[in-house]
Design a protein around this motif. Structure first.
Motif, PDB file in Angstrom:
ATOM      1  N   LEU A  75      -5.792  -8.800  -6.287  1.00  0.00           N
ATOM      2  CA  LEU A  75      -4.848  -7.692  -6.257  1.00  0.00           C
ATOM      3  C   LEU A  75      -3.553  -8.115  -5.570  1.00  0.00           C
ATOM      4  O   LEU A  75      -3.561  -8.880  -4.616  1.00  0.00           O
ATOM      5  N   LEU A  76      -2.449  -7.602  -6.077  1.00  0.00           N
ATOM      6  CA  LEU A  76      -1.162  -7.870  -5.433  1.00  0.00           C
ATOM      7  C   LEU A  76      -0.887  -6.788  -4.397  1.00  0.00           C
ATOM      8  O   LEU A  76      -1.254  -5.625  -4.591  1.00  0.00           O
ATOM      9  N   SER A  77      -0.243  -7.161  -3.305  1.00  0.00           N
ATOM     10  CA  SER A  77       0.118  -6.180  -2.284  1.00  0.00           C
ATOM     11  C   SER A  77       1.392  -5.453  -2.714  1.00  0.00           C
ATOM     12  O   SER A  77       2.123  -5.931  -3.584  1.00  0.00           O
ATOM     13  N   SER A  78       1.675  -4.306  -2.087  1.00  0.00           N
ATOM     14  CA  SER A  78       2.890  -3.567  -2.464  1.00  0.00           C
ATOM     15  C   SER A  78       4.148  -4.403  -2.199  1.00  0.00           C
ATOM     16  O   SER A  78       5.114  -4.314  -2.935  1.00  0.00           O
ATOM     17  N   GLU A 108       4.357  -7.695  -2.414  1.00  0.00           N
ATOM     18  CA  GLU A 108       4.467  -8.693  -3.488  1.00  0.00           C
ATOM     19  C   GLU A 108       5.035  -8.052  -4.757  1.00  0.00           C
ATOM     20  O   GLU A 108       5.903  -8.628  -5.427  1.00  0.00           O
TER      21      GLU A 108
END
Lengths: 259, 234
Positions: free
Chosen positions: B170-173, B175
């Motif tokens: 999952l990508l962080s906000s 990123e």
């Protein structure tokens, strides 16, 4: 001469340094549980967690008598590591950074109590701390790592800042961890940063020792412990094989006296 | 220097992993490049090498992969392993005494990769050259080789049907935010100013986002992020 001799230990050479690692786990118990009050589990006087079973990379500092006085642990962020698995609350529920070029460093500590007992000055303690920082940055840089994400407490954060090694940023937020709080800081492994920390502590030489140097230092210590007052004047380093015999000999001497 | 073609651009192409290793070999001028990966979720092993056919056949026939320390020992390290650390072992001599007959040098480096699901991979490179020259070549290539090793590993693991579904980071906000500004044509310094963070923080998040999207380059990562509806096309 540095204040400490630092050895890099990983899965490939750990069979040579089992006793050093065991002492390191005891140091971690004294520092993180006894002194700092972190919420870590201690078994038999040693602080060992699940990540120690994943063959991490350790850097361990030894004083000139061969005692373990500092250590740090590194793991890849592409695989299981503390921020992804146990410290995720620091990241406010956000997924962690994942990159082949970023390593996570945890459990950085220096045995200030021991160094003080040995009569080391504040400067010498700071020097030992900087030596471990430089060794960590250089080891990462040489492995092609550009940045370190490190889980630290506010005390360590101040130490980093004071050593001209201030994090360039933080990820997530400060979270309570047992009696203290923890945060995740970012450090680049650039030549500029390494030069800054080296200049701050006045370090000009290699900070990382070879396996042979550390093995000789440890053998000397074992010989010195075993032969205290018996091997008068002999070069301890040349007698590692005598360690066992030497520990028996004084007892015989005492018995003879009593008899 | 030529750009490596991203493995995600070669999806479904037969021989794409061999093609990728050939690219790596010619780009850095190595003698050979090899990859071996293990996926415990799918229960599969994958190997790709640029070694000559005869050596490949003999290697498999003698089951050297079970004793070759450039695999069995190097796999447990987290940092790249120079084969000079392994040459004292008996198995190293056993494998490389024969390898020499096939013109294969014992000057090599293994880059171990650890994935999130217990999956492991290794990218190895070899070059028959003097010790001094070898050190310099590795020092200048090591950063890129780290990225290439994970890129290859992720692509190979994702080629296993089950893993393809499981394996997405999952990508962080942050990123996603940085990818969105990059797609809008902002430079890293612009983004740093807009978000009030350091230039280096932007760089580190972009690097992480690229790898999570299995991309070697930022444009490739943007394209994938748009395709996955993580960011808006601008």
């Amino acid at each position: 001469m540095g204040a400490t001799m630092i050895i890099v230990i990983d899965a490939i050479n750990k069979h040579l340094f089992g006793d050093v690692l065991d002492e390191m786990f005891q140091l971690r118990a004294r520092v993180f549980s006894d002194r700092l009050g972190w919420d870590v589990s201690i078994e038999n006087g040693r602080e060992i967690d699940q990540f120690d079973h994943l063959d991490p990379l350790y850097l361990v500092g030894l004083d000139d008598e061969g005692n373990v006085v500092s250590c740090v642990r590194a793991l890849q962020t592409t695989g299981p590591h503390m921020l992804s698995d146990v410290f995720s609350s620091i990241l406010d529920g956000e997924p962690p950074l994942r990159s082949s070029r970023i390593w996570e460093s945890t459990r950085f500590c220096v045995d200030t109590a021991r160094l003080q007992r040995d009569g080391a000055s504040a400067t010498a303690i700071s020097r030992a701390t900087c030596e471990l920082m430089v060794a960590t940055l250089e080891t990462c840089r040489d492995a092609g790592i550009t940045d370190i994400i490190t889980v630290i407490d506010p005390v360590m954060n101040r130490v980093l800042k004071r050593s001209d090694n201030a994090p360039y940023d933080y990820v997530g937020s400060v979270k309570p961890m047992g009696k203290v709080s923890a945060l995740a800081a970012l450090l680049d492994c650039s030549d500029e940063r390494i030069a800054r920390v080296r200049a701050f502590a006045g370090l000009h030489d290699n900070v990382i020792a070879t396996e042979a140097e550390v093995l000789a230092l440890r053998a000397a210590r074992r010989a010195a412990e075993a032969g205290d007052g018996w091997m008068d004047g002999q070069q301890a380093t040349s007698l590692p094989g005598y360690a066992v015999a030497a520990s028996v000999r004084p007892t015989i001497g005492l018995r003879a006296l009593a008899g | 220097m030529m750009h490596l073609i991203d493995l995600s651009e070669l999806t479904a192409q037969r021989g794409r992993f061999d093609f990728f290793l050939e690219q790596v070999r010619s780009r850095f001028g190595f003698d050979h490049v090899a990859y071996l990966g293990a996926n415990p979720v799918a229960g599969t092993m994958h190997g790709y090498v640029t070694y000559p056919e005869e050596w490949k056949r003999l290697y498999i026939q003698k089951a050297f992969h079970l004793i070759d320390p450039t695999l069995t020992i190097a796999q447990r390290s987290i940092s790249p392993v120079d084969w000079s650390r392994l040459e004292q072992t008996e198995n190293f001599r056993k494998v490389f005494n024969i390898a020499h007959d096939f013109g294969i040098t014992s000057h090599g480096l293994t880059i171990p990769v650890r994935g999130p699901y217990g999956d492991t991979g290794m990218l190895s490179v070899t070059l028959d050259t003097s010790g001094h020259e070898w050190k310099g070549r590795i020092a200048s290539a090591i950063g890129e080789l780290q990225s290439i090793a994970v890129h290859m590993h992720d692509a190979v693991m994702n080629s296993d049907a089950f893993s393809n579904v499981l394996r997405h980071s999952l990508l962080s906000s942050r990123e996603i935010e940085i990818l969105q500004w990059t797609a809008a044509g902002k430079t890293q310094q612009d983004i740093a100013d807009i978000l009030g963070i350091s230039h280096r923080t932007v760089e580190v998040h972009l690097r992480s986002a690229r790898e999570k999207l299995y991309s070697l380059t930022t444009p490739q990562a943007i394209a994938r992020a748009i395709a996955l509806h993580l960011i808006y096309p601008i």
